[in-house]
Design a protein around this motif. Structure first.
Motif, mmCIF file in Angstrom:
data_model
loop_
_atom_site.group_PDB
_atom_site.id
_atom_site.type_symbol
_atom_site.label_atom_id
_atom_site.label_comp_id
_atom_site.label_asym_id
_atom_site.label_seq_id
_atom_site.Cartn_x
_atom_site.Cartn_y
_atom_site.Cartn_z
ATOM 1 N N GLN A 152 63.679 51.693 90.697
ATOM 2 C CA GLN A 152 62.061 50.542 89.853
ATOM 3 C C GLN A 152 61.477 51.759 89.970
ATOM 4 O OE1 GLN A 152 62.328 47.220 91.850
ATOM 5 N NE2 GLN A 152 64.137 46.209 90.571
ATOM 6 N N SER A 153 60.696 52.317 90.567
ATOM 7 C CA SER A 153 59.652 52.827 91.115
ATOM 8 C C SER A 153 59.754 54.005 89.818
ATOM 9 C CB SER A 153 59.160 53.247 91.784
ATOM 10 O OG SER A 153 58.378 54.269 92.296
ATOM 11 N N ARG A 154 61.086 54.853 89.969
ATOM 12 C CA ARG A 154 60.895 56.057 88.861
ATOM 13 C C ARG A 154 61.202 55.707 87.121
ATOM 14 N NH1 ARG A 154 66.094 59.119 87.732
ATOM 15 N NH2 ARG A 154 66.895 57.909 88.808
ATOM 16 N N LEU A 155 61.555 54.272 86.715
ATOM 17 C CA LEU A 155 61.855 54.099 85.789
ATOM 18 C C LEU A 155 61.313 53.305 85.422
ATOM 19 C CD1 LEU A 155 65.956 52.980 86.321
ATOM 20 C CD2 LEU A 155 64.329 55.431 85.526
ATOM 21 N N ARG A 156 60.447 52.732 85.967
ATOM 22 C CA ARG A 156 59.491 51.859 85.123
ATOM 23 C C ARG A 156 58.661 51.992 84.039
ATOM 24 N NH1 ARG A 156 58.613 47.252 88.624
ATOM 25 N NH2 ARG A 156 58.721 47.792 90.116
ATOM 26 N N ASP A 157 57.623 53.370 84.960
ATOM 27 C CA ASP A 157 56.780 53.659 82.998
ATOM 28 C C ASP A 157 57.352 54.542 82.445
ATOM 29 O OD1 ASP A 157 55.136 52.047 84.140
ATOM 30 O OD2 ASP A 157 54.534 53.143 85.774
ATOM 31 N N ALA A 158 59.202 54.629 82.124
ATOM 32 C CA ALA A 158 59.379 55.926 81.746
ATOM 33 C C ALA A 158 59.643 55.243 80.195
ATOM 34 C CB ALA A 158 61.007 56.031 82.207
ATOM 35 N N VAL A 159 59.416 56.121 79.332
ATOM 36 C CA VAL A 159 59.597 56.000 78.231
ATOM 37 C C VAL A 159 60.947 56.498 77.240
ATOM 38 C CG1 VAL A 159 57.725 56.693 75.917
ATOM 39 C CG2 VAL A 159 57.294 55.978 77.786
ATOM 40 N N ALA A 160 61.696 55.542 76.854
ATOM 41 C CA ALA A 160 62.402 56.139 75.343
ATOM 42 C C ALA A 160 62.338 56.241 74.345
ATOM 43 C CB ALA A 160 63.558 54.859 76.367
ATOM 44 N N ILE A 161 63.159 57.313 73.308
ATOM 45 C CA ILE A 161 63.316 57.535 72.369
ATOM 46 C C ILE A 161 64.538 56.935 71.763
ATOM 47 C CG2 ILE A 161 62.553 59.143 70.020
ATOM 48 C CD1 ILE A 161 60.520 58.836 72.635
ATOM 49 N N HIS A 162 63.794 55.503 70.449
ATOM 50 C CA HIS A 162 64.684 54.799 70.043
ATOM 51 C C HIS A 162 64.953 55.172 68.421
ATOM 52 C CE1 HIS A 162 65.200 51.168 73.005
ATOM 53 N NE2 HIS A 162 64.586 52.097 73.632
ATOM 54 N N SER A 163 66.361 55.258 67.863
ATOM 55 C CA SER A 163 66.387 55.535 66.265
ATOM 56 C C SER A 163 67.730 54.987 66.661
ATOM 57 C CB SER A 163 66.293 56.968 66.645
ATOM 58 O OG SER A 163 66.673 57.225 65.083
ATOM 59 N N TYR A 164 67.520 54.837 65.031
ATOM 60 C CA TYR A 164 68.856 53.566 64.220
ATOM 61 C C TYR A 164 69.651 54.902 64.241
ATOM 62 C CZ TYR A 164 71.713 50.504 61.352
ATOM 63 O OH TYR A 164 72.314 49.670 60.876
ATOM 64 N N ALA A 165 69.237 55.781 63.725
ATOM 65 C CA ALA A 165 70.326 56.896 63.567
ATOM 66 C C ALA A 165 70.857 57.342 64.279
ATOM 67 C CB ALA A 165 69.524 58.175 63.453
ATOM 68 N N THR A 166 70.362 57.189 66.571
ATOM 69 C CA THR A 166 70.867 57.478 67.256
ATOM 70 C C THR A 166 72.795 56.927 67.302
ATOM 71 O OG1 THR A 166 69.065 58.448 68.407
ATOM 72 C CG2 THR A 166 70.684 57.226 69.842
ATOM 73 N N SER A 167 72.326 55.926 66.998
ATOM 74 C CA SER A 167 73.743 54.621 67.527
ATOM 75 C C SER A 167 75.090 55.112 66.333
ATOM 76 C CB SER A 167 73.556 53.388 67.531
ATOM 77 O OG SER A 167 72.628 52.792 66.368
ATOM 78 N N ARG A 168 73.601 55.772 65.405
ATOM 79 C CA ARG A 168 75.180 55.028 63.889
ATOM 80 C C ARG A 168 75.909 56.891 64.079
ATOM 81 N NH1 ARG A 168 73.792 50.674 64.950
ATOM 82 N NH2 ARG A 168 74.874 49.062 63.247
ATOM 83 N N ASN A 169 74.916 57.415 64.825
ATOM 84 C CA ASN A 169 75.635 58.902 64.594
ATOM 85 C C ASN A 169 76.724 58.741 65.315
ATOM 86 O OD1 ASN A 169 73.612 59.618 62.782
ATOM 87 N ND2 ASN A 169 72.733 61.003 64.125
ATOM 88 N N LYS A 170 76.963 57.897 66.157
ATOM 89 C CA LYS A 170 78.392 58.118 67.070
ATOM 90 C C LYS A 170 79.411 57.335 66.418
ATOM 91 C CE LYS A 170 74.916 57.000 71.395
ATOM 92 N NZ LYS A 170 74.465 55.854 72.205
ATOM 93 N N ILE A 171 79.179 56.890 65.374
ATOM 94 C CA ILE A 171 80.375 56.262 64.422
ATOM 95 C C ILE A 171 80.559 57.018 63.521
ATOM 96 C CG2 ILE A 171 81.067 54.690 63.188
ATOM 97 C CD1 ILE A 171 80.805 53.820 66.446
ATOM 98 N N ASP A 172 79.500 57.700 62.407
ATOM 99 C CA ASP A 172 79.525 58.257 61.531
ATOM 100 C C ASP A 172 78.354 59.078 61.114
ATOM 101 O OD1 ASP A 172 80.001 58.934 58.790
ATOM 102 O OD2 ASP A 172 81.326 57.603 57.974
ATOM 103 N N PRO A 173 78.017 60.559 61.418
ATOM 104 C CA PRO A 173 77.024 61.098 61.371
ATOM 105 C C PRO A 173 76.938 60.647 59.282
ATOM 106 C CG PRO A 173 78.389 62.654 62.128
ATOM 107 C CD PRO A 173 79.209 61.368 61.620
ATOM 108 N N GLY A 174 77.736 60.505 58.246
ATOM 109 C CA GLY A 174 77.289 60.136 57.093
ATOM 110 C C GLY A 174 76.960 58.315 56.883
ATOM 111 N N MET A 175 76.334 57.597 58.065
ATOM 112 C CA MET A 175 76.677 56.487 57.889
ATOM 113 C C MET A 175 75.267 56.200 57.155
ATOM 114 S SD MET A 175 77.108 53.487 61.234
ATOM 115 C CE MET A 175 77.011 51.378 60.558
ATOM 116 N N MET A 176 74.309 56.830 57.890
ATOM 117 C CA MET A 176 72.907 56.242 57.035
ATOM 118 C C MET A 176 72.456 57.265 55.778
ATOM 119 S SD MET A 176 70.552 55.936 60.837
ATOM 120 C CE MET A 176 69.096 55.509 59.501
#
Length: 297
Positions: A152-176
Motif C-alpha cells: 500500500q505504501s509503494r502504490l498509494r501515490d503511483a500514477v498510471a496512464i489511462h488511454s482508450y487505445a490501450t484497451s482497444r488495441n488488445k482486441i483490434d489495433p484498427g478498432m479506433m
C-alpha cells in the motif's frame, strides 16, 4: 427499503423502493446514497425501465456524461450496447457491435480514460438472452485492503496512464478511428481513489491503464496486470445473471467489471448512463494535478 448483501465484500440488492421513488424522496435518496457508498454495487430487479426513468434516476447522483465519439448514442446520455441492427435483426458476428462487446469483456472501470472520470454507471437490461451475457464485478476497495502495508505504501501515490487505445488495441489495433484517437488522448490517474464519505481507499484500475509513471514500460504493464489479476481472483467477484427489467448501479471509484460472452447469435440490448465525478466525490484524490494542489495547500 430492504438491502440484501450479494457478496461478502461488496454489492447489495435493493427492494421495496423503485428508481423514481429513490430520487424523488429526500429520505429515500439518502438511504440509497448511503447504500451506494457502503456497498459500491446496487441491484434492482423488475423495474419498469425507460430512457427517461433511467436518466432521471441517474441525475440524482450528479451530471450525466455525454456518450463519446465513435459509440452508439454519441452526443446523448445513453450508451446503447446491443447486437440488433436498424432492421431489427441480429447483426453478423463480424459487426463492430460484436467487436465492442469483446472489448467490454476486459476488466475495466468506465471512463477512466476521459478527461473527467466517472463516479458511477447505471446499466439497465432491455433485451436479454436466456443464457450468457452476464456481467462480472469485483471490488477494488477490497483488493486494496488485501494488500499488505508495504505494498500500500509503494502504490498509494503511483500514477498510471489511462488511454482508450490501450484497451482497444488488445482486441483490434484498427478498432479506433482517427477521430476517436484525437478526442481521447492519454490521461494521468493516481492508482488509488479515496472515498471522502467513509475514508476507505480503492485501487483505481482498468484495462485502459497500460503504464505507470517512473517505471519501465514492461515493468509498469506487468504490475498493472498483476494487480488486476489479484483483484479478480476466484471468490472475489460477483457475477450478475441478467433478467429484463434489472438495473445495476456501480461505483467506478471502487469496482471493476467486465461483460461475459453470450455467443452473439441471440438479441441482447442494454443501456448505460454514466455519472461524472465531482470534487465532492473525491475527484482531487485521483487526479494527480488536483491532488498535488491539495497536498501543497
Amino acid at each position: 427499503m430492504r438491502i440484501e448483501q450479494l457478496h461478502e465484500e461488496f454489492g447489495a440488492e435493493i427492494s421495496g423502493i423503485n428508481l423514481i421513488d429513490a430520487v424523488s424522496n429526500a429520505d429515500a435518496f439518502a438511504a440509497v446514497r448511503a447504500a451506494f457508498e457502503e456497498h459500491s454495487l446496487l441491484v434492482w430487479r423488475d423495474q419498469p425501465i425507460s430512457d427517461d426513468i433511467q436518466a432521471t434516476f441517474s441525475r440524482g447522483f450528479g451530471p450525466l456524461e455525454l456518450v463519446k465519439v465513435g459509440s452508439v448514442g454519441h452526443g446523448t446520455f445513453y450508451s446503447r450496447m446491443n447486437n440488433i441492427g436498424p432492421d431489427g435483426q441480429v447483426v453478423p458476428l463480424r459487426d463492430m457491435a460484436m467487436i465492442v462487446a469483446r472489448a467490454n469483456q476486459l476488466w475495466h472501470t468506465d471512463s477512466s480514460f476521459k478527461r473527467l472520470p466517472a463516479l458511477a454507471s447505471v446499466l439497465s437490461a432491455r433485451v436479454i438472452p436466456e443464457q450468457g451475457g452476464e456481467t462480472e464485478f469485483t471490488s477494488t476497495r477490497a483488493a486494496w485492503e488485501r494488500l499488505d502495508a508495504a505494498e500500500q505504501s509503494r502504490l498509494r501515490d503511483a500514477v498510471a496512464i489511462h488511454s482508450y487505445a490501450t484497451s482497444r488495441n488488445k482486441i483490434d489495433p484498427g478498432m479506433m478511428t482517427p477521430e476517436e484517437h484525437a478526442a481521447l488522448p492519454p490521461v494521468r490517474r493516481r492508482l488509488t481513489w479515496r472515498n471522502p464519505v467513509n475514508g476507505r481507499c480503492a485501487l483505481y484500475l482498468a484495462s485502459h491503464a497500460g503504464a505507470i509513471e517512473g517505471m519501465a514500460p514492461q515493468e509498469g504493464a506487468a504490475l498493472l496486470e498483476s494487480l488486476v489479476a489479484r483483484a479478480t481472483e476466484p471468490g472475489h467477484t460477483y457475477v450478475h445473471a441478467w433478467r429484463p427489467g434489472d438495473v445495476i448501479m456501480w461505483d467506478n471509484r471502487a469496482t471493476m467489471h467486465r461483460g461475459r460472452p453470450w455467443g452473439g447469435t441471440l438479441p441482447r440490448s442494454i443501456v448505460r448512463t454514466t455519472i461524472s465525478a465531482s470534487l465532492a466525490d473525491g475527484l482531487e484524490d485521483v487526479l494527480p494535478e488536483l491532488w498535488a494542489q491539495r497536498a501543497a495547500a
